[in-house]
Design a protein around this motif. Structure first.
Motif, mmCIF file in Angstrom:
data_model
loop_
_atom_site.group_PDB
_atom_site.id
_atom_site.type_symbol
_atom_site.label_atom_id
_atom_site.label_comp_id
_atom_site.label_asym_id
_atom_site.label_seq_id
_atom_site.Cartn_x
_atom_site.Cartn_y
_atom_site.Cartn_z
ATOM 1 N N GLN D 241 -7.583 -6.480 9.902
ATOM 2 C CA GLN D 241 -7.631 -5.109 10.387
ATOM 3 C C GLN D 241 -8.712 -4.290 9.708
ATOM 4 O O GLN D 241 -8.818 -4.281 8.477
ATOM 5 N N SER D 242 -9.531 -3.621 10.514
ATOM 6 C CA SER D 242 -10.448 -2.618 9.983
ATOM 7 C C SER D 242 -10.962 -1.799 11.155
ATOM 8 O O SER D 242 -11.473 -2.346 12.128
ATOM 9 N N LEU D 327 -7.514 -5.332 -3.258
ATOM 10 C CA LEU D 327 -6.306 -5.785 -3.961
ATOM 11 C C LEU D 327 -5.116 -4.889 -3.607
ATOM 12 O O LEU D 327 -4.001 -5.372 -3.439
ATOM 13 N N ARG D 328 -5.401 -3.599 -3.511
ATOM 14 C CA ARG D 328 -4.296 -2.695 -3.119
ATOM 15 C C ARG D 328 -3.814 -3.021 -1.714
ATOM 16 O O ARG D 328 -2.619 -3.003 -1.438
ATOM 17 N N LEU D 329 -4.764 -3.295 -0.824
ATOM 18 C CA LEU D 329 -4.360 -3.625 0.547
ATOM 19 C C LEU D 329 -3.516 -4.893 0.564
ATOM 20 O O LEU D 329 -2.512 -4.987 1.262
ATOM 21 N N PHE D 330 -3.938 -5.883 -0.211
ATOM 22 C CA PHE D 330 -3.136 -7.116 -0.307
ATOM 23 C C PHE D 330 -1.762 -6.802 -0.864
ATOM 24 O O PHE D 330 -0.732 -7.232 -0.347
ATOM 25 N N ARG D 331 -1.760 -6.035 -1.940
ATOM 26 C CA ARG D 331 -0.497 -5.779 -2.618
ATOM 27 C C ARG D 331 0.478 -5.036 -1.710
ATOM 28 O O ARG D 331 1.666 -5.333 -1.671
ATOM 29 N N ASP D 332 -0.047 -4.049 -0.982
ATOM 30 C CA ASP D 332 0.840 -3.229 -0.162
ATOM 31 C C ASP D 332 1.156 -3.878 1.182
ATOM 32 O O ASP D 332 1.769 -3.265 2.043
ATOM 33 N N GLY D 333 0.687 -5.112 1.347
ATOM 34 C CA GLY D 333 1.049 -5.838 2.561
ATOM 35 C C GLY D 333 0.252 -5.411 3.778
ATOM 36 O O GLY D 333 0.552 -5.813 4.900
ATOM 37 N N VAL D 334 -0.808 -4.569 3.592
ATOM 38 C CA VAL D 334 -1.610 -4.164 4.738
ATOM 39 C C VAL D 334 -2.465 -5.337 5.205
ATOM 40 O O VAL D 334 -2.685 -5.552 6.388
ATOM 41 N N GLU D 342 -2.309 -14.090 3.493
ATOM 42 C CA GLU D 342 -0.896 -14.240 3.160
ATOM 43 C C GLU D 342 -0.747 -14.798 1.749
ATOM 44 O O GLU D 342 0.054 -14.332 0.937
ATOM 45 N N LEU D 343 -1.552 -15.806 1.481
ATOM 46 C CA LEU D 343 -1.560 -16.414 0.153
ATOM 47 C C LEU D 343 -1.894 -15.358 -0.902
ATOM 48 O O LEU D 343 -1.223 -15.209 -1.914
ATOM 49 N N MET D 344 -2.941 -14.605 -0.593
ATOM 50 C CA MET D 344 -3.426 -13.627 -1.563
ATOM 51 C C MET D 344 -2.434 -12.487 -1.746
ATOM 52 O O MET D 344 -2.219 -12.003 -2.856
ATOM 53 N N SER D 345 -1.812 -12.045 -0.642
ATOM 54 C CA SER D 345 -0.932 -10.890 -0.793
ATOM 55 C C SER D 345 0.317 -11.273 -1.567
ATOM 56 O O SER D 345 0.899 -10.452 -2.260
#
Lengths: 846, 326, 123, 382
Positions: D241-242, D327-334, D342-345
């Motif tokens: 998404q962007s 990293l924030r996007l990964f962390r927050d599940g965005v 998926e792996l990264m988040s």
């Protein structure tokens, strides 16, 4: 009219015409859409019991789903996540939404009838508690349908329930929902204590109090001591979840075991809180089965008292595997043994009573349930002694052995007596008896089902099957046992189903034509109507209906105390706590909407907070307070009537204040609750100090100067003085002045100032609650005092308004008196708090 | 596994029922010093409990159906004798026996001075096992091997939530609590492979947090210790490259390669273990495949991320590599 | 009639009636709290013999007081009581006696544990 | 006979209900009869305009609540730059770039897209964010095309704040870094020109000559072709998404993607934007090399050090801001839709803010290794 007894007639008969109609009108139950306004204990009690039974059925269905999942190995009927929610909600619902409310409901329903009181002393309070419970409980239970249910088990151990491992709102539903239901349990407990001690019929001195009265008294006393511990625990955990004050996470100097101590300090007595009233019921039914007085009545009373106390020495027996030193475990092992003795006393007393019967034995449904209970509870008690043996416990703990044990104890100790109760006391609220045939079906299905379901679990547990596993591999030899257990579970369910069918077919709310079908000896089998008994009998034995067979007729004819309504409203007799000498006639409120709205808004406030919708939650909270204030505005009626005649030439006042007043007693009990809560806090403070002393050593350096606590203490003392003066400055009846309001407001300000100064001085010194468990504990002392001060501020404003409205004066001063009591208590608590918070760090540092 | 244990079958009917197939995870097998002590207590408790239950049932039956004989039961004397005197005597004896057992346990605990110390750390939802030997420490996972006849001091702790360490065949359970270290002295009486399981609910796949304890003869144990301490023994396996490329080393260690992650279980000798996924699967190549492809389905919520980036060939070579890590 | 007479001297009579079991509670709290603090804070072995001694003396003391209360129950309960309610008094005396017996069991059982194991050892 | 009407509460209530029903019926009649013309050419009567404007304004103000996150500074040039680049491609066609007229086609819309120079000052930051992210019903204003990427919208807001003070040249300087050579008349005649220049990568990213324009954009030089190709395909297929990259990728063909990937993969990696590895905190290095084993965070370098799969990006040398944001996007599940994400988040979910900051700073200060031998000189020719 029988004239054999010297005091057969207390009031002259026949009674004037229209008296009964007037009583019927005064005590009439609101109908239709006004039903929520009802406060009569029979209506409220039945609603309470009905709601609890619904939760029992719902939680039972969850159990069936779990049993079906476990019937065969490697099953995936329900997912792991759903299963974890299922057992959490099953346990929580059974304990908090079924067991405690059900026994409390029986207290509300049966006690006034057993005491021949017209109602419980605070009818709206019980109605409030019931509605709050129904709304809160329903929302909590429904979380299972939205995948929002907590997954932490009914014991919710941190760190698993901290945000790090349980993100989202699910755990908060448990914490706020349950914390709130506990508060409604406490409201009920206050009601029951004052009810048993102060609204007994004249002559029913403590030695003549029926065993169920004793059981409920001790039950309520245990709630007062035990529930605050878990309320504190839930507060701490919620604060840690929401704001990160480290009470339980080891990173900040907290200790996960603190939760276990607090939880089980509540959780073990909880089992006896559930069991004692049920045992009390059995002690009421057994004499009727045998048509003979209970053998060893006094020993049973002692057994109940001893159980009440010993059960507080058992909590660590849920923590035998946590690595606590063996000697400490041994103390708890000893107390676990000690609590077995009173249970033995009761069981042998029932056997002796059965043996002493004079007539032919009739195995009616209630009798069967009582006998079933005797077997099941004995078996559960014996496995209880087994798990009290520490080395055995190390193997059995957290296995299906414990699942079996606790279900034997709780089903045997509580559910079977409850079903006996349904059948035995049905004539009190139903115009028809329940069917004895269907009852026997219910009993045998449940009794056999219970043993089929739970006996094999003992073995499965020792064969290595841990609790709370959602599936198991077929390589382990557990499948056969589990299949049998599942079959048993369905048998129990079938039994309950038969009971429900019986209810639908035969239960009809209304007055029975035959109020005493079992030929029982106690007052609840007197003829009843909405006003309870027509007149309140003078009691001079344990089984008045057996000793004076003509009593029912006399009471119904209005020949005893209070055959009419002298003040024209709802009222009952208040008697002295030990010898039951009549003291005054208390006027009680009737139906109203405000307690109902207050309950709904309180529930809404808690639940909205759970989902973090803060503004509406605050609005609901404020509305709840407003509803409470409107509700109590009319309660303190003052001496609007002079002393009234209650029969037998007795004239009693209708208004008293001071230590004789029932409101004063309720306030004292409330202070005991607050005291228990604070004691739990002090325990937590000392516990965390011993568990991570580093925080305290550092804390000593951050303490504010000694002047600051002195200032706070001074302000608190000033507040006490101001409230004493305020009482003094009250005008004569009919008068009105501004001195009292001014003093009261100043007093409230002084209290607020004391708390603010204490908290602010620590903040100024650089201490933050999130720093360490030490900081968190320091601020927690402030939180606990601040919440009392907040209540006092509201009460004080209320008192001011009432005073200016001319509703408080030298005589009519219950409002100010109760506020002052709370001020004195707050002063004492705050002083202890200051001493601990400012003293202990110095001890720690030296 | 191991169904032929009929040793106790004769002792009691109950025992026959329970031990008809003495499982690898049963408190009835009593193969450790502590568990044997507790088993003795268990039989005493069962026998005593059965007697008392029979007594109460008998008295109740007498009270209900006994003709005039029941009159003897109808006085308060029964309550005093049955309800106070009898329990006081029986419970005193039992309690002091329990104290003696506790004292004995405490004594062994204090006396355990084994050269071998093992730390077991509960993780969601597996066990990190660290052997402290004079020649240095090394990690393994989800499995303990201990020498027969020697007390082994286990230091138990947790990395996250509360777990509980329980191998019923050898000893009762003890909790693993973050921020604390509990000790348990384990002594196996004879060689064998026994299963253990986490007994304290720890969320998610709590049901799938098991492990094995194998008691070995002194010699076998020494051999095992020597080989287990060593580096991985697969040379130039093609799977090693897949392992590196997929980034497995971020979380897993394979000693002797540059994979040194400490997040998940140490895989140095994973192929030689008795189970995979903390007691969930056997340990064949197919199980490795299944785990890599479907671990979230097999053990929902476990903390290993889904490895959907791997292709068929990678998975195959990874599985055979891991199975070869003996 | 004073307020406390009107309330049947409730506080005093309740306190006396419950004294035995309250003593059990006090004893329990003392020995458990003492053992906990001794083991949580003592650096060396100095704490242990001291803790044992403390448990012994507290137990002995409580047993003596319990026996005393049991023997003097009637006079403690009736002292200053103006109420002619003898039924209640007989009943309360009975309660005190039985509670004393049960509390003695509880206190002795807990106190005896020190003999069997070291103070702070775990398994 | 005189009948006196008395107003009782019940009658009052009845009257109100009746009136209400009549209103609804009337409205339905108007709609059904079709007498009202909805032609855009007619415009709205003034009062209706005011009414709709009021409703729109109040709706936006009531619903907008998201204030800029703490780590964002709306004056940050990188943010403005990124916003400007997107504005040129995504917004200017309707709203016009500073100093340029609104295209008459869009001027014919009802309501007419307003020129924003004067308009933006009437809104708070959170209102602008809300409008850009959610779009407006019945106004032709589309919602943000990157689902859940509320973070990107702040760049547009930052630019909008600067918009009033920009003239034509200022805007071009800000948004149009790639001054495309004017097309020959011939090509212009045959193919026209994409006025938006939507697909110009270098407006934000680096190319052979220049470094990235905004620290919120990743450097593409030094990544593997496999990774770049995967990324563009993910954007195109709406897997990643962007609101900024998706419209760009949507216009690309498979061939173009391959060529672009090869081009950027062929560029030599650039040295760190600022500092070197020795400046970064020990914590950042430790996380990168060893992870945080206690909390289930693996070592970043195992996958992102250039030795693992080609579809894993190399992180060294990326800007700290970009890494933090991702990293924030990964962390927050965005960002969790693709297998890689998926792996990264799953890993990033276990990171705290301070750790994200530290490890991002570490990678930003690290010199990237050359992961593949640059492919033969396809670079620069598209």
């Amino acid at each position: 009219m029988n004239e054999t007894s010297p005091h057969a007639q207390i009031s002259p008969t026949p009674r004037p015409d229209g008296e009964r109609e007037k009583l019927l009108e005064i005590w009439a139950t609101p109908k239709g859409w006004r039903l929520p306004t009802a406060v009569n204990n029979t209506v409220i009690g039945l609603l309470y019991l009905g709601a609890a039974f619904v939760f029992f059925v719902l939680a039972g269905i969850l159990a069936l789903v779990m049993r079906t999942q476990l019937a065969v190995p490697d099953n995936d009927l329900v997912s792991q996540d759903l299963y974890n929610q299922l057992f959490t909600v099953h346990g929580t619902t059974m304990m908090f939404l079924f067991a405690v409310p059900a026994v409390e409901a029986l207290g509300v329903l049966l006690l006034p009838q057993m005491l021949a009181a017209r109602d419980l002393p605070f009818p709206r309070l019980s109605a409030f508690a019931v509605w709050a419970y129904i709304v809160g409980g329903t929302v909590f239970f429904s979380t299972i349908f939205y995948d929002l249910a907590p997954r932490g088990g009914w014991f919710m151990y941190p760190p698993m329930t901290l945000t790090e491992y349980s993100p989202g709102d699910a755990a908060d539903f448990w914490l706020l929902g349950i914390g709130f239901i506990e508060i409604s349990a406490i409201a009920g407990a206050i009601e029951i204590i004052v009810g048993v001690l102060r609204t007994r019929p004249p002559g029913m001195s403590l030695d003549k109090l029926p065993i169920f009265g004793w059981a409920m008294l001790i039950f309520a006393g245990m709630i007062v001591v035990a529930f605050p511990a878990v309320i504190l625990a839930t507060m701490l955990l919620e604060i840690e979840r929401a704001f990160g004050w480290p009470f339980f996470s080891p990173d900040g100097g907290g200790d996960p075991l603190l939760w276990q101590h607090l939880f089980w300090f509540f959780g073990h007595p909880e089992v006896y809180i559930i069991f004692l009233p049920a045992a009390g019921l059995v002690s009421m039914i057994v004499p009727t089965i045998a048509r003979a007085p209970l053998v060893g009545h006094n020993l049973i009373v002692v057994a109940l008292i001893a159980t009440g106390f010993f059960s507080f020495g058992l909590w660590v027996h849920h923590m035998f595997t946590t690595g606590i030193p063996s000697l400490s475990l041994a103390f708890f092992s000893a107390a676990s043994m000690a609590v077995a003795v009173p249970s033995g006393i009761q069981i042998f007393s029932w056997i002796a009573t059965l043996a002493s019967r004079t007539k032919k034995l009739r195995l009616t449904t209630p009798a069967l349930f009582v006998l079933g209970m005797l077997f099941i509870f004995t078996l559960g008690g014996l496995t209880g002694v087994m798990v009290a043996m520490v080395p055995f416990n190390w193997q059995a703990h957290d296995t299906y052995f414990i699942v079996a044990h606790l279900h034997y104890v709780l089903i045997g100790g509580m559910v079977f007596p409850l079903f006996a109760t349904f059948y035995y006391w049905a004539p009190m609220v139903s115009s028809r008896l329940l069917s004895d045939t269907l009852g026997k079906w219910t009993f045998w299905l449940m009794f056999i089902g219970l043993n089929v379901a739970f006996l094999p679990m003992h073995l499965a547990g020792l064969l290595g099957m841990p609790r709370r596993i959602w599936t198991y591999p077929d390589t382990l030899p557990w499948d056969g046992y589990n299949l049998v257990s599942t079959i048993g579970a369905y048998m129990i369910a079938a039994g309950v189903l038969v009971f429900i069918i019986d209810l639908i077919r035969n239960f009809r709310i209304g007055e029975s034509s035959n109020p005493n079908p079992w030929d029982a000896g106690t007052l609840e089998f007197l003829p009843q109507d909405v006003y309870s008994t027509r007149s309140i009998p003078k009691v001079d034995s344990l089984y008045p209906l057996w000793d004076r067979p003509e009593l029912a007729e006399e009471v119904e004819a209005g020949a005893h105390y209070l055959p009419d309504a002298p003040t024209g409203g709802r009222e009952t007799i208040v008697t002295s706590p030990i010898s039951a000498t009549p003291q005054y006639v208390v006027q009680m409120p009737g139906p109203g909407w405000m307690h109902f709205f207050a309950a709904v808004f309180t529930a809404a406030c808690f639940l909205l907070l759970t989902v973090k919708v803060v503004t509406p939650a605050i609005i609901c909270g404020v509305l709840a307070v407003v509803c409470c204030l409107v509700w109590v505005w009319t309660i303190d009626k003052g001496p609007d009537a002079g002393p009234v005649e209650i029969g037998g030439g007795l004239r009693l006042p209708v208004y008293v204040t001071g230590p004789m007043a029932h409101g004063w007693w309720a306030m004292i009990v409330l202070m005991l609750v607050a005291g228990s809560l604070y004691l739990a806090y002090v325990f937590s403070y000392l516990y965390l100090w011993t568990s991570s002393p580093e925080g305290w050593e550092l804390g000593a350096a951050m303490l504010p100067d000694a002047g600051s606590p002195m200032l706070s203490a001074g302000l608190f003392a000033l507040a006490v003085a101001l409230y004493v003066l305020a009482r003094w400055a009250l005008p004569e009846p009919g008068g009105n002045n501004l001195v009292t309001p001014a003093l009261v407001i100043l007093g409230a300000c002084a209290l607020t100032g004391g708390v603010v100064n204490e908290v602010w001085s620590h903040w100024q010194a650089g201490l933050r609650p999130t720093d360490s468990s030490y900081g968190a504990m320091v601020y927690m002392a402030g939180v606990l005092t601040a919440q009392l001060v907040a209540v006092i501020v509201i009460m004080s404003l209320f008192v001011c308004v009432r005073q200016m409205a001319g509703k408080i004066d030298q005589v009519r001063c219950a409002g100010l008196e109760n506020t002052s009591l709370l001020v004195y208590y707050t002063f004492a608590q705050a002083l202890v708090g200051l001493l601990i918070v400012h003293g202990i760090p110095h001890v720690a540092a030296s | 596994m191991n169904c032929g244990r009929a040793r106790m079958a004769g002792i009691l009917i109950l025992a026959a029922l329970a031990a008809g197939c003495a499982s690898e995870q049963s408190a009835f097998s009593g193969e450790g010093v502590e568990s044997a002590r507790t088993l003795m207590l268990t039989w005493i408790l069962f026998a005593g409990g059965a007697l008392i239950l029979a007594l109460v049932c008998g008295l109740t039956a007498l009270a209900l159906f006994g003709g005039s004989a029941r009159r003897t039961l109808s006085s308060e004397r029964l309550v005093v004798v049955g309800g106070i005197v009898f329990p006081a005597v029986v419970l005193t004896v039992l309690l002091f026996y329990g104290y003696a057992l506790l004292g004995a346990g405490a004594a062994t605990g204090a006396a355990a001075d084994s050269p071998l110390r093992i730390t077991v750390e509960g993780n969601r939802w597996w066990w990190r096992v660290t052997y402290h030997t004079p020649d240095g420490d090394f990690d393994t996972a989800n499995e303990l091997r201990i020498p027969v006849g020697e007390p082994v001091a286990l230091e138990l702790t947790s990395a996250d939530v509360i777990h509980s360490f329980w191998v019923p065949a050898y000893a009762g359970k003890i909790d693993m609590i973050p921020g604390r270290t509990n000790t348990l002295t384990l002594e196996a009486s004879r060689p064998g492979l026994r299963r253990g399981q986490c007994a304290e609910y720890c969320g998610g796949p709590h049901a799938f947090m098991s492990f094995y304890v194998e008691a070995l003869d002194a010699e076998a144990f020494t051999d095992w210790l020597a080989s287990e301490r060593g580096d991985a023994v697969v040379g130039d396996h093609p799977g090693a490259d897949a392992f590196r490329r997929a980034g497995c080393g971020a979380c897993h260690a394979v000693r002797g390669t540059d994979a040194s992650g400490r997040v998940g279980p140490d895989l140095t000798h994973v192929g030689s273990r008795h189970s995979l996924g903390a007691g969930l699967l056997a340990n064949e190549k197919g199980d490795f495949r299944a785990w890599i492809e479907r671990h979230q389905e097999l053990k929902p919520e476990n903390l290993m991320p889904e490895m959907a980036t791997l292709d068929e060939a990678d998975i195959d070579s990874l599985a055979s590599y891991l199975a070869a890590l003996k | 009639m004073s307020q406390s007479d009107a309330n049947d001297r409730f506080v005093r009579r309740t306190a006396v009636s419950l004294a035995p079991i309250l003593l059990w509670a006090a004893h329990f709290g003392l020995v458990y709290g003492g053992a906990h603090v001794a083991c949580a804070t003592a650096d060396g072995a100095i704490g242990e013999p001291l803790a044992d001694m403390a448990v012994w003396s507290v137990t002995g003391l409580v047993v003596l007081v319990l026996v005393g209360i049991g023997l003097r129950a009637r006079s403690l309960l009736s002292a200053g009581a103006s109420s002619g309610d003898t039924n209640s008094n007989d009943f309360l005396v009975h309660v005190v006696h039985a509670l004393t017996l049960l509390s003695l069991l509880g206190v002795i059982w807990a106190g005896a544990a020190v003999n069997f194991m070291p103070t702070c050892a775990t398994r | 006979m005189q009948v006196r009407f008395r107003l009782t509460p019940l009658r009052l209530l009845g009257g109100v209900v009746l009136l209400f029903a009549l209103t609804i019926i009337g409205a339905l009649l108007v709609a059904w009869s079709g007498v009202y013309s909805i032609a855009a050419s007619r415009g709205h009567p003034g009062w209706l305009n005011d009414f709709l404007e009021l409703g729109m304004r109040r709706s936006v103000q009531t619903n907008s609540a998201l204030s800029p996150p703490d780590h964002l500074d709306l004056d940050d040039p990188s943010l403005v730059q990124l916003g400007a680049a997107h504005f040129r491609a995504g917004c200017a066609p309707c709203h016009a770039a500073p100093g340029e007229p609104i295209n008459p086609i869009f001027e014919g819309m009802l309501p007419t897209p307003p020129r924003l120079e004067d308009y933006v000052d009437t809104w708070e930051d959170e209102d602008l964010h809300w409008i850009v992210y959610h779009g407006l019903q019945y106004a032709g204003m589309p919602a943000w095309s990157g689902a859940d990427r509320e973070d990107e919208v702040w760049a547009v807001v930052a630019f909008l704040r600067r918009l009033p003070e920009l003239d034509r040249e200022g805007f071009r300087a800000l948004a149009g870094r790639t001054d495309l050579a004017p097309s020959s008349p011939e090509t212009f005649v045959k193919e026209g020109r994409n006025a938006a220049g939507l697909t110009a990568c270098a407006r934000c990213h680096d190319d052979a000559e220049r470094d990235i324009a905004s620290s919120l954009a990743p450097r593409l030089s030094g990544q593997s072709a496999a990774y770049l190709k995967l990324t563009l395909e993910d954007y195109r297929a709406n897997r990643r998404q962007s609101g900024i990259m998706e419209p760009v990728a949507a216009e690309l063909t498979d061939d173009q993607i391959d060529q672009l990937a090869d081009y950027f993969a062929g560029l030599s990696p650039r040295p760190p934007l600022k500092g070197d590895a020795s400046d970064a905190s020990e914590m950042g290095r430790d996380i990168a090399e060893n992870g945080i084993p206690d909390r289930g965070v693996g070592a970043c370098m195992s996958c992102h050090g250039g030795m693992a799969e080609e579809t894993y990006p190399v992180l060294a040398g990326q800007s700290q801001t970009y890494l933090q944001n991702q990293l924030r996007l990964f962390r927050d599940g965005v960002r969790a839709e693709t297998p890689q994400a998926e792996l990264m988040s799953a890993v990033a979910a276990r990171l705290e803010d301070s750790e994200i900051d530290a490890v991002s700073a570490y990678f930003a200060a690290t010199t990237p290794v050359v992961r593949n031998t640059p492919t033969a000189d396809t670079g620069g020719e598209l």
